[in-house]
Structures are given as C-alpha cells and as structure tokens.
Design an enzyme around this catalytic site. Structure first.
Site, PDB file in Angstrom:
ATOM      1  N   ALA A 158       0.872  -1.188   0.000  1.00  0.00           N
ATOM      2  CA  ALA A 158       0.000   0.000   0.000  1.00  0.00           C
ATOM      3  C   ALA A 158       0.907   1.236   0.000  1.00  0.00           C
ATOM      4  O   ALA A 158       0.844   2.093   0.872  1.00  0.00           O
ATOM      5  CB  ALA A 158      -0.959   0.004   1.184  1.00  0.00           C
TER       6      ALA A 158
ATOM      7  N   HIS B 187       3.138   4.584  -0.641  1.00  0.00           N
ATOM      8  CA  HIS B 187       2.864   6.009  -0.815  1.00  0.00           C
ATOM      9  C   HIS B 187       4.206   6.725  -1.010  1.00  0.00           C
ATOM     10  O   HIS B 187       5.271   6.079  -1.028  1.00  0.00           O
ATOM     11  CB  HIS B 187       2.094   6.563   0.399  1.00  0.00           C
TER      12      HIS B 187
ATOM     13  N   HIS C 158       7.226   5.819   1.202  1.00  0.00           N
ATOM     14  CA  HIS C 158       8.013   4.638   0.806  1.00  0.00           C
ATOM     15  C   HIS C 158       8.932   4.995  -0.367  1.00  0.00           C
ATOM     16  O   HIS C 158      10.090   4.584  -0.412  1.00  0.00           O
ATOM     17  CB  HIS C 158       7.093   3.506   0.346  1.00  0.00           C
TER      18      HIS C 158
ATOM     19  N   GLY D 249      11.649   4.623   7.914  1.00  0.00           N
ATOM     20  CA  GLY D 249      11.109   5.971   8.088  1.00  0.00           C
ATOM     21  C   GLY D 249      11.057   6.384   9.551  1.00  0.00           C
ATOM     22  O   GLY D 249      10.869   5.553  10.445  1.00  0.00           O
TER      23      GLY D 249
ATOM     24  N   LYS E 243       8.760   8.134  10.884  1.00  0.00           N
ATOM     25  CA  LYS E 243       7.396   8.139  11.442  1.00  0.00           C
ATOM     26  C   LYS E 243       7.270   7.021  12.482  1.00  0.00           C
ATOM     27  O   LYS E 243       6.678   7.195  13.527  1.00  0.00           O
ATOM     28  CB  LYS E 243       6.340   7.955  10.358  1.00  0.00           C
TER      29      LYS E 243
ATOM     30  N   ARG F  38      -2.012   3.281   6.303  1.00  0.00           N
ATOM     31  CA  ARG F  38      -3.287   3.220   7.019  1.00  0.00           C
ATOM     32  C   ARG F  38      -4.192   4.412   6.683  1.00  0.00           C
ATOM     33  O   ARG F  38      -5.391   4.344   6.946  1.00  0.00           O
ATOM     34  CB  ARG F  38      -3.049   3.177   8.530  1.00  0.00           C
TER      35      ARG F  38
END
Ligand code: PAF
Length: 262
Positions: free
Chosen positions: A11, A13, A16, A127, A129, A167
């Site tokens: 998934a 984005h 990534h 990352g 995050k 997410r």
C-alpha cells in the site's frame, strides 16, 4: 556491488518512494520487499484490514526505478511455521507501542532479521514516522547485523501535515479531516514546550483529545530521543521526542515530533 533494501508492507505512498529514492542515491542496486508480516500484528482484525494493493505497488516501484521487488509468500519467510524467537531490546520495547501492542516489535525484528539474512544488503532504509521501530531496528542491527547500515529517512507529510501512512487509505473523509489535527497538536506541543514542562504538556494534549469528537488518544509520551526513557524534565536528556498513537474511528495512527529544548 552495493545493495540497498527498503522493507515495506505494501500500500505504497510517497513516503516509501522517498526511502527508495534515498536507497537509489546510495547504492548500485535497490530492492523493495512487500510482505504483510503476520507476526507483528497483535490484533487479528488489524491484520485482516491492512490495505493491500500489490499490482499498483509493483507499477509504482517500476516507475520509481526499483531494481528488484521481493514479494515472498509467508511460507518462504517462515518455512518452519511462525517462529517463536525472543529478542531483547532492553528498555526500547517497554514503552509506548511496546506496551500497547505486545509482541509487535518482536514480530518486526523477526521479519527484518529474516530479510537481512536472505537479502544481505549493505544498507536498509526505515522511516522516522515509526520512531520506536527505528530504534528497535538499530538495536537489532547492533546485536546481529553489524555490517548493515541502518539509514533513517524523514517523515513525509500530506499538505495538511498528516504523516503519510498506508493506514491513511482506511480513513473516510470525516476522519481524514480529523486526522489533520494530530500533527497540528504536535506542532503546538513543540511551540508550547518553550514555556511548559513535560507534565503540563502531557495534560494539555490529553485535554485537547478529550475535547475532540473524532480522535481518541491512546497514548502521548515525551521520551529521550535515544534511549526512549520517559522524560520527567527538559534537562533529563539533550533531545526528546514526543510520540503518540491516536484512533481515528477504528484506524490507529502514530506520529511524533522531535523536541530540542536546551
Ligand atoms: O514499517 C513497516 O512497514 C514494517 O514494520 C516493516 C519494517 C516492513 C516490517 O514488516
């Protein structure tokens, strides 16, 4: 020939793709894995609902110049069934995500170790995050994979400030708007930190979320940016990081901000 490794659960984005970009700038070859790792989900519904878009992901990676995409089945990563290896990360997994998601970091370490063994990259990209995950991976590399350089990459954000995350695909319009308040509050924390102590900030954040009709705070903690030990005052450590987890409906989001006070 140097090989850069970008592990993902798909998934994909722009966040990534920024890891891939960094890998491509530092290595001759770059490999991305797409693997939704069952051992890091402590909640079955979370695993079942995790977004999956393999076809689109492969296209994106091709267009972004990824040399190899590795999409193994579970049986290739865990040929003997799901393992029960136990890692020791000291304090690092005793706070925040480690408390809220028991076994999560052990599962992350298991799969990353497995990938490191199979792929044997020179560098691997993670990352910021997932700040606590990054600390865990650095510890894993220091314990078992000293030859692999762990490269951290800054969090990419939507224009609204919302941290990019797979997410986010699970958020409907109402929660997309609500989720923008997460980073706004972290920015306020950074601003207020000049005139408030740790306890006051924690109380302020808790109250902001209590007043919020759409976001439910799971935790907000200010910890040492290195050891992740809880900060009790600004003089405890040279740099702190404020981390939180929030539910926007049923979707759990995490984010953080670095605080350098002194
Ligand atoms: O950050 C993630 O997407 C995952 O935890 C990782 C590192 C790919 C391991 O499954």
């Amino acid at each position: 020939m140097s090989l850069g490794f970008v592990p993902t659960m798909g998934a994909l984005h722009q966040g990534h793709l920024s890891l891939l970009k960094k890998s491509r700038s530092q290595n001759e070859l770059s490999l991305c894995s797409i693997f939704i790792n069952p051992t890091q989900f402590n909640n079955k519904a979370d695993l079942k609902n995790y977004p999956s878009r393999l076809k689109e992901d492969i296209k994106l990676l091709g267009a972004a110049g990824c040399d190899v995409v590795f999409t193994p089945p579970v049986s290739e990563i865990y040929p003997g069934g799901l393992p029960s290896e136990e890692y020791d990360f000291g304090q690092l997994d005793k706070v925040m995500e480690g408390v809220q998601r028991p076994g999560h970091f052990n599962g992350v370490a298991m799969v990353v170790a497995r990938f490191f063994e199979i792929i044997q990259p020179q560098r691997a990209y993670f990352g910021e995050k997932d700040y606590q995950q990054l600390a865990i991976i650095r510890s894993l590399a220091a314990q078992k994979f000293k030859n692999i350089e762990i490269v951290s990459c800054p969090t990419l954000r939507e224009k609204s400030g919302l941290a990019m995350s797979s997410r986010n695909l699970l958020l409907n319009e109402r929660y997309q708007i609500a989720a923008q308040r997460i980073y706004q509050r972290l920015l306020s924390v950074k601003k207020r930190a000049k005139n408030a102590n740790v306890a006051e900030l924690e109380l302020w954040v808790a109250n902001e979320f209590k007043k919020d009709g759409d976001l439910v705070l799971e935790y907000f903690e200010i910890v040492d940016a290195k050891s992740l030990k809880k900060s009790t005052g600004w003089s405890d450590f040279p740099e702190h990081v404020a981390c939180l987890a929030v539910f926007a409906g049923t979707t759990r989001l995490i984010d953080n901000i670095l605080l350098k006070i002194n």
